[in-house]
Design a protein around this motif. Structure first.
Motif, short mmCIF file in Angstrom:
data_model
loop_
_atom_site.label_atom_id
_atom_site.label_comp_id
_atom_site.label_asym_id
_atom_site.label_seq_id
_atom_site.Cartn_x
_atom_site.Cartn_y
_atom_site.Cartn_z
N SER A 1 0.81 -1.22 0.00
CA SER A 1 0.00 0.00 0.00
C SER A 1 0.84 1.26 0.00
CB SER A 1 -0.90 -0.01 1.23
OG SER A 1 -0.08 -0.01 2.39
N GLU A 2 2.13 1.13 -0.27
CA GLU A 2 2.97 2.32 -0.13
C GLU A 2 2.89 3.23 -1.35
OE1 GLU A 2 4.26 4.09 2.01
OE2 GLU A 2 3.53 2.68 3.50
N GLY A 3 1.99 2.93 -2.24
CA GLY A 3 1.80 3.83 -3.36
C GLY A 3 2.88 3.68 -4.40
N PRO A 4 2.71 4.39 -5.48
CA PRO A 4 3.60 4.19 -6.63
C PRO A 4 4.86 5.04 -6.57
CG PRO A 4 1.82 5.68 -7.20
CD PRO A 4 1.64 5.34 -5.75
N PRO B 1 8.11 4.85 -5.45
CA PRO B 1 9.38 4.39 -6.03
C PRO B 1 9.28 4.20 -7.54
CG PRO B 1 8.82 3.12 -4.08
CD PRO B 1 7.62 3.94 -4.40
N ALA B 2 8.17 3.62 -8.00
CA ALA B 2 8.03 3.40 -9.44
C ALA B 2 8.05 4.72 -10.19
CB ALA B 2 6.74 2.64 -9.72
N LEU B 3 7.39 5.74 -9.63
CA LEU B 3 7.36 7.03 -10.30
C LEU B 3 8.75 7.65 -10.37
CD1 LEU B 3 4.09 8.61 -8.91
CD2 LEU B 3 4.63 8.16 -11.29
N LEU B 4 9.55 7.43 -9.33
CA LEU B 4 10.89 8.01 -9.32
C LEU B 4 11.76 7.45 -10.44
CD1 LEU B 4 11.58 8.27 -5.53
CD2 LEU B 4 11.89 10.09 -7.19
N ILE B 5 11.43 6.27 -10.91
CA ILE B 5 12.15 5.71 -12.04
C ILE B 5 11.41 5.99 -13.34
CG2 ILE B 5 12.91 3.54 -13.08
CD1 ILE B 5 13.01 2.74 -9.90
N GLY B 6 10.09 5.86 -13.27
CA GLY B 6 9.28 6.00 -14.49
C GLY B 6 9.30 7.40 -15.07
N VAL B 7 9.24 8.42 -14.22
CA VAL B 7 9.16 9.78 -14.76
C VAL B 7 10.45 10.17 -15.50
CG1 VAL B 7 8.91 12.21 -14.13
CG2 VAL B 7 7.41 10.51 -13.12
N ILE C 1 12.02 -9.16 -7.50
CA ILE C 1 12.88 -8.08 -7.03
C ILE C 1 12.04 -7.20 -6.13
CG2 ILE C 1 14.29 -6.12 -7.77
CD1 ILE C 1 14.34 -7.41 -10.56
N ALA C 2 12.66 -6.65 -5.09
CA ALA C 2 11.91 -5.72 -4.23
C ALA C 2 12.63 -4.39 -4.20
CB ALA C 2 11.79 -6.28 -2.82
N PHE C 3 11.84 -3.31 -4.18
CA PHE C 3 12.40 -2.03 -3.80
C PHE C 3 12.67 -2.09 -2.31
CE2 PHE C 3 9.70 -0.14 -7.35
CZ PHE C 3 10.77 0.19 -8.13
N ALA C 4 13.83 -1.61 -1.89
CA ALA C 4 14.12 -1.55 -0.46
C ALA C 4 14.51 -0.11 -0.15
CB ALA C 4 15.24 -2.50 -0.09
N VAL C 5 13.68 0.57 0.60
CA VAL C 5 13.90 1.98 0.87
C VAL C 5 14.09 2.20 2.36
CG1 VAL C 5 13.08 4.28 0.31
CG2 VAL C 5 12.17 2.33 -0.92
N MET D 1 3.80 1.08 -15.33
CA MET D 1 3.23 2.17 -14.54
C MET D 1 1.74 1.95 -14.33
SD MET D 1 5.79 3.85 -13.67
CE MET D 1 4.94 5.06 -12.71
N ALA D 2 1.07 1.36 -15.33
CA ALA D 2 -0.34 1.05 -15.13
C ALA D 2 -0.49 0.14 -13.92
CB ALA D 2 -0.91 0.39 -16.38
N GLY D 3 0.41 -0.81 -13.82
CA GLY D 3 0.41 -1.69 -12.65
C GLY D 3 0.66 -0.90 -11.37
N ALA D 4 1.61 0.04 -11.44
CA ALA D 4 1.95 0.82 -10.24
C ALA D 4 0.75 1.61 -9.75
CB ALA D 4 3.12 1.75 -10.55
N MET D 5 -0.03 2.17 -10.69
CA MET D 5 -1.20 2.94 -10.30
C MET D 5 -2.25 2.03 -9.65
SD MET D 5 -0.36 5.89 -10.81
CE MET D 5 1.16 6.51 -11.46
N ALA D 6 -2.26 0.77 -10.12
CA ALA D 6 -3.22 -0.17 -9.54
C ALA D 6 -2.68 -0.80 -8.26
CB ALA D 6 -3.55 -1.24 -10.56
N GLY D 7 -1.45 -0.48 -7.89
CA GLY D 7 -0.94 -0.98 -6.62
C GLY D 7 0.43 -1.63 -6.71
N ASP D 8 0.74 -2.28 -7.84
CA ASP D 8 2.02 -2.99 -7.93
C ASP D 8 2.72 -2.66 -9.23
OD1 ASP D 8 2.84 -4.43 -5.76
OD2 ASP D 8 1.48 -6.11 -6.15
N PHE D 9 3.88 -2.05 -9.13
CA PHE D 9 4.69 -1.74 -10.30
C PHE D 9 4.98 -3.01 -11.08
CE2 PHE D 9 9.17 -0.41 -11.73
CZ PHE D 9 8.68 0.23 -12.86
N LEU D 10 4.73 -2.95 -12.40
CA LEU D 10 5.06 -4.04 -13.32
C LEU D 10 4.29 -5.34 -13.03
CD1 LEU D 10 8.90 -3.61 -13.83
CD2 LEU D 10 7.20 -3.63 -15.63
N ARG D 11 3.18 -5.22 -12.33
CA ARG D 11 2.42 -6.44 -12.09
C ARG D 11 1.60 -6.77 -13.33
NH1 ARG D 11 -0.18 -10.04 -8.93
NH2 ARG D 11 -2.46 -10.07 -9.08
#
Lengths: 110, 503, 316, 103, 95
Positions: free
Chosen positions: B7-10, B12-18, B74-78, C263-273
């Protein structure tokens, strides 16, 4: 099956280790940059072979797909690096007429 | 497992994706570069700060990617360390991109796409994505991919000027860097072979000091030390960092070597502290000390400002390695260890900010003067007061004078070495500070000399660009004034966080 | 005993070829040895039952890298860059001893490994059903560790940006490499027209097969890149201008699509799911995009920075 | 042992012999062009015999087709490259002659 | 049968090893390239035999890729031997 003194996995692992040594020699001993690049690629494939061989220790389980996938990634990264280096080396040769790095001046500066 | 929170939100993914998205867009159309720089410099640092806030609020995070928990995925570890590095990266990158805006984007609507302009913007965004990916990663192989992404973009940035000297510097850098990556990869492969996982936290649970693990650690450390330009692997750094355009130099010197250093810290403090033994930390400390002395002495001997700054990087990176003997990778946690560790990391932060500021200042001097010879800086303080002030502020941090971040860092390191009875390191730290004063006073003295033999021509430099290095240098000072906050943040998620530092 | 003997012999050959590639006196000879080396490595990977890697090694190691190096050595010869001078015998011996001891250390680590460690193979088998594909290696590459692959696909882009930025300022926007020529109706031209059709089929087949059996975007993309390069060498196809918008879209299409799905996965809760019910199709989509981008990027990497066409030889 | 097995053994064995012969020629023949001659034998016949020998064993026709495609590719490649290599290896004076004859 | 295949593969490896000598000796670049060509074909044959000897069936795909790409290095080599590196070795006309 009789017990082998060494398994295929170990054999290829040792081969990988030896390749790393051989490649390292080429990487260090040469000044011509293309030769060094060949050495770099030999080191790389030695690392990959060693990695892949460790995934083949339990033959009855089949080869571990994780090292295979990672090696594929590694090979693609290595070819990217090689292409960039080839372009750099050719550019250096175009500009200086030599495919070798100029000698380092240990004092830098003046 | 409740340990993995989805539930930690996107963030970390955004920090790479953007940054990746920005890079892809810049590859397709160079015309968008200006817009991309403005939005990237605005959005990504905010994301970094949000992530930091999450970490402060929730403690260390572990987010499996794609729904596959390690060891399969793989896990993000922050934790505080990674969030801190990401924020510093965000600040430096934003400053550098805005600084580079007039240099590398279309000056007029109809301007033709240029070679360096086209390559620069996507390369910087890709380096940014690589740095964020690296600091967020919890997986040894994922770190390798991020590291290679970073190295190749850094090599391309070194070469971007296209002169024969910079091409040679880029090749030398690439050879060291790629060799270092392979050594690291070999170590990671061995660890996978021993422990059946590449996840750092899982290896930490399983690691022992067996032979293969120790060999793996040695290989990884050697490779990463070569990438961090630790003495005696430093030869590639000064030509590479001084040959690139100033904004690129700021990234190369301020951020890129910290990435490989960060991995070394992760390995020896988090993944396998018990395998460190007694020799390895001392060896790293000795090499770091050599780097401090040797780099500083060579910095004093340089005639060109960018080379002074580059050799100074060799010296300053040396300090980072003092945390290994002082905070002790192995053995019983000592009461001063947390202080030494935190001091080393704060030094990395303040050096990143200060060194980026210095290179940007050098870039402004070059724009105003057309060269960066130190003897030619006469009158600079009169014509470019803001820039000279920024340079001096950054210098304060590098010398370790109060109240800068550099001071806090060195204070923590010194305290730890006295508390641990390891006076040798303290002497090196103090001598290094004196030498830094020597190599920085020389350009400053010239800059403050009012008149040269002839009145020199200073081209005009727009004020907003002068403000950027000033802000970065100011931040490195602020790091010292508000030193309690970074200290606390860095303890988040640390295994030995309970151990009180000797503040 | 026979398989082990075969492996022993293969390893011996690999090592001999590696030594020749590294220490040969002549640059061209050492490059030819390197090509042979790539081929033998492909055999070694087949022996390790890692056919996916063998395909990659055959396409990239023996194919593209060889092409790159042959081209580079020819261009250096044309630039009359001096060949190797040999260092002092003592220094070389010292280097050799140092390398030997490092190899020994690594070899020791290999022998120290537990020969019964299972790795992650059982775990991959367990989750394979949810991954959407039948080939475990593809499952790792595009699902379990898709994040690695996303970053890897951008590594190729970085290298290409670096290569492109090495052009002359004046040639920027021009064609990659120089225009190639082949005598119309000659052997080279005929070859350049016949083989691509077969190569195209093989490349697409590898991508398509990748979800069930060895193959995938990187192998297929490399084959396609090689086929296009052959057409260029035979004068059938021209390298596009680097300023071509469509070309640039092709470069980023795969990674961008991959990122978008992630990113679609990330918005739904899990990056690259990838939801298990759609994973198969999503992976096929990503593979298709990656194939295009990998093929275009690799081909352009081999072609090199944009240059102005000159009537003869190297641009000055 | 079935007849098919016998055929396979015969063909693959013969193919291997051709390879050895080709290698021997490559090593022993005195000049580049006669070596090239030896090479093409191994390429065309050696691989072809082995491919055919294995193709009679496989269950699916697709697999057999693949085997033959491998051979076809090798023949095509060998024909092209030997032509090109031969041309490269021509000594300068011969090259001049051939050009005149061709025009 | 598997032993027969593997034995033949081993013999082919031997013959590859012998062909290496030609790559090593040259004397001309064309000779080296020819050696590589023979080794390439030999490698393809070994792959087919390995697939038959109970190895992975997809080894045939590897053979396919090798067979496809084996010619490329030779073509590139022949190409670089022309005067500008861009022409056709069969003709001296330049673009």
């Amino acid at each position: 099956m009789t017990e082998m003194p060494v398994s295929s996995a170990q054999l290829f692992g040792l081969c990988g280790a030896a390749l790393i040594g051989i490649g390292l020699y080429g990487f260090i001993a040469h000044r011509h940059l293309l030769r060094r690049l060949v050495g770099f690629n030999v080191i790389g494939s030695g690392v990959f072979l060693l990695f892949g061989s460790t995934g083949y220790r339990r033959v009855e389980l089949g080869a571990d797909p994780v090292p295979q996938a990672l090696v594929i990634t590694g090979v693609v990264v290595a070819v990217s690096a090689t292409a960039l280096l080839v372009a750099l080396i050719i550019r250096l040769a175009q500009l200086t007429g030599s495919a070798r790095l100029p000698e380092e001046s240990p004092g830098g500066g003046r | 497992m409740a340990f993995f929170e989805a539930s930690e939100g996107p963030w970390p993914a955004l920090l790479i994706g953007v940054p990746l998205l920005a890079a892809f867009t810049a590859i397709v159309t160079w015309r968008a570069a200006r817009l991309l720089i403005w939005s990237g410099a605005a959005v990504v640092p905010v994301l970094s700060v949000v992530l930091l806030a999450r970490v402060i609020h929730a403690g260390g995070l572990r987010l499996p990617i794609g729904g596959w928990a390690p060891p399969l995925g793989i896990a993000f570890a922050v934790d505080g360390l990674s969030a801190g590095f990401i924020v510093v990266t965000g600040l430096v990158m934003a400053g550098v991109l805005l600084f580079a805006l007039p240099q590398f984007t279309a000056s007029a609507p109809g301007a033709a796409e240029s070679r360096a302009g086209y390559a620069f913007v996507p390369l910087v965004f890709l380096a940014w994505a690589a740095l964020n990916a690296l600091f967020l990663s919890g997986d040894l192989f994922n770190l390798y991919v991020a590291l290679e992404l970073l190295t190749l973009s850094a090599v391309a940035l070194v070469a971007i000027d296209g002169r024969s000297g910079t091409i040679a510097a880029a090749i030398r850098y690439a050879l060291f860097g790629l060799f270092g990556s392979l050594a690291y990869l070999l170590g990671a492969a061995l660890l996978y072979a021993v422990h059946g996982t590449l996840d750092m936290a899982l290896i930490a649970e399983r690691a022992t000091a067996d032979g293969a693990t120790v060999i793996a650690g040695a290989l990884m450390t050697a490779g990463l030390a070569a990438k961090t330009a630790l003495f005696p692997f430093h030869a590639w750094l000064p030509p590479a960092h001084s040959g690139a355009p100033a904004p690129a130099s700021a990234i190369l010197s301020g951020l890129v070597p910290k990435a490989s250093f960060y991995i070394i810290v992760r390995i020896w403090f988090d993944v396998m502290p018990q395998a460190a033994g007694t020799i390895m930390p001392v060896l790293l400390g000795v090499l770091g000390s050599c780097a401090i002395i040797y780099g500083s002495v060579l910095a004093i001997r340089q005639e060109q400002l960018k080379l002074v700054i580059a050799y100074s990087t060799v010296a300053q990176l040396g300090y980072l390695f003092l945390i290994f003997p002082l905070a002790g990778g192995g053995g019983e946690p000592q009461p001063w260890a947390a202080g030494a560790w935190t001091g080393g990391i704060i030094h990395a932060f303040s050096h990143a900010l200060a060194k980026a500021a210095m290179f940007l200042c050098a870039g402004l001097f070059m724009e105003a003067l057309g060269h960066d010879r130190i003897a030619g800086l006469r009158g600079a303080a009169h014509h470019l007061p803001l820039t000279v002030f920024a340079f001096a502020l950054a210098g304060v941090s590098l010398m370790g004078l109060p109240p800068s971040g550099g001071f806090t860092a060195k204070y923590l390191l010194l305290t730890a070495s006295f508390a641990g009875g390891q006076i040798g390191w303290a002497i090196v730290i103090m001598v290094g500070g004196l030498l830094a004063a020597l190599y920085l006073f020389r350009p400053l003295t010239y800059a403050f000399t009012r008149r040269g033999l002839e009145e020199r021509e200073f081209a005009r430099v727009p004020r907003p660009r002068q403000v950027i290095p000033l802000l970065l240098a100011g931040l490195s000072i602020l790091l010292g004034i508000a030193s309690a906050a970074p200290y606390d943040i860095l303890q988040i998620g640390r295994p030995h966080a309970a151990v009180e530092g000797l503040e | 005993m026979m398989p082990l003997a075969f492996d022993l012999f293969l390893c011996g050959l690999v090592l001999a070829v590696a030594v020749a590639a590294v220490s040969g006196r002549e640059l061209f000879g050492s490059i030819v040895f390197f090509i042979v080396y790539g081929l033998l490595m492909a055999l070694a990977w087949v022996r390790l039952e890692a056919v996916d890697v063998a395909l990659t090694e055959a396409a990239i190691g023996a194919g593209l890298t060889g092409l790159l190096l042959v081209g580079a050595s020819a261009r250096l010869r044309r630039l009359q860059a001096p060949e190797e001078e040999t260092g002092s015998r003592k220094a070389r011996a010292a280097t050799a001893i140092a390398c030997l001891s490092i190899a020994g250390l690594i070899g020791a680590a290999v022998l120290l490994l537990d020969p019964r460690a299972p790795g992650l193979a059982p775990m991959v088998d367990c989750s394979l059903a949810e991954s959407g594909v039948g080939n475990p290696v593809t499952a790792v590459l595009l699902n379990f560790r898709a994040y690695d692959t996303l970053l890897e696909s951008t590594v190729l882009l970085v290298a290409l940006l670096g290569v492109w930025s090495l052009s002359d300022e004046r040639s920027w926007g021009g064609h990659g490499g120089l225009r190639q020529y082949a005598r119309p109706g000659g052997v080279l031209a005929t070859f350049g027209r016949t083989l691509p059709a077969i190569g195209l089929i093989i490349g697409v087949y590898l991508v398509w097969a990748g979800s069930k059996q060895p193959g995938g975007a990187f192998q297929g993309g490399t084959v396609l890149a090689a086929v296009w390069l052959l057409m260029a060498v035979a004068g059938v196809a021209d390298a596009p201008r680097v300023s071509n918008r469509l070309l640039r879209l092709g470069l980023v299409a795969g990674p961008a699509l991959f990122l978008a799905i992630g990113m679609a996965g990330a918005m739904a809760g899990d990056f690259l799911r990838l939801p298990p019910e759609h994973a198969g199709n999503l992976i096929l989509l990503i593979e298709a995009g990656l194939t295009v981008s990998v093929a275009v990027t690799l081909a352009l990497l081999v072609v090199g920075p944009p240059q102005r066409d000159l009537p003869h030889g190297e641009p000055s | 042992m079935s007849v098919l097995d016998l055929i396979t053994i015969l063909f693959t064995g013969a193919g291997t012999v051709f390879f050895i012969a080709g290698t021997a020629g490559l090593l022993r023949f005195p000049d580049t062009h006669s070596r090239l001659h030896a090479l093409t034998k191994a390429d065309h016949l050696g691989l072809g015999l082995i491919a055919v020998g294995l193709a009679v064993q496989v269950a699916s026709p697709l697999l057999a087709l693949k085997l033959l495609l491998v051979w076809g590719l090798a023949v095509l490649a060998a024909a092209t490259t030997s032509q090109l290599i031969a041309r490269v290896a021509l000594p300068p004076h011969l090259e001049r002659q051939k050009e005149n004859a061709g025009q | 049968m598997n032993t027969w295949y593997l034995g033949l593969a081993a013999i082919l490896l031997l013959s590859i090893g012998a062909a290496l000598w030609r790559v090593h000796r040259g004397p001309s670049a064309a000779d080296r390239m020819m050696g590589a060509q023979l080794i390439g074909t030999g490698g393809v044959a070994v792959l087919l035999l390995l697939a038959a000897a109970g190895g992975p069936e997809a080894a045939i795909d590897v053979a396919l890729v090798l067979g496809l790409l084996a010619a490329f290095a030779s073509v590139a080599f022949a190409k670089t031997a022309t005067r500008s590196g861009l022409g056709d070795p069969e003709s001296d006309a330049e673009p």
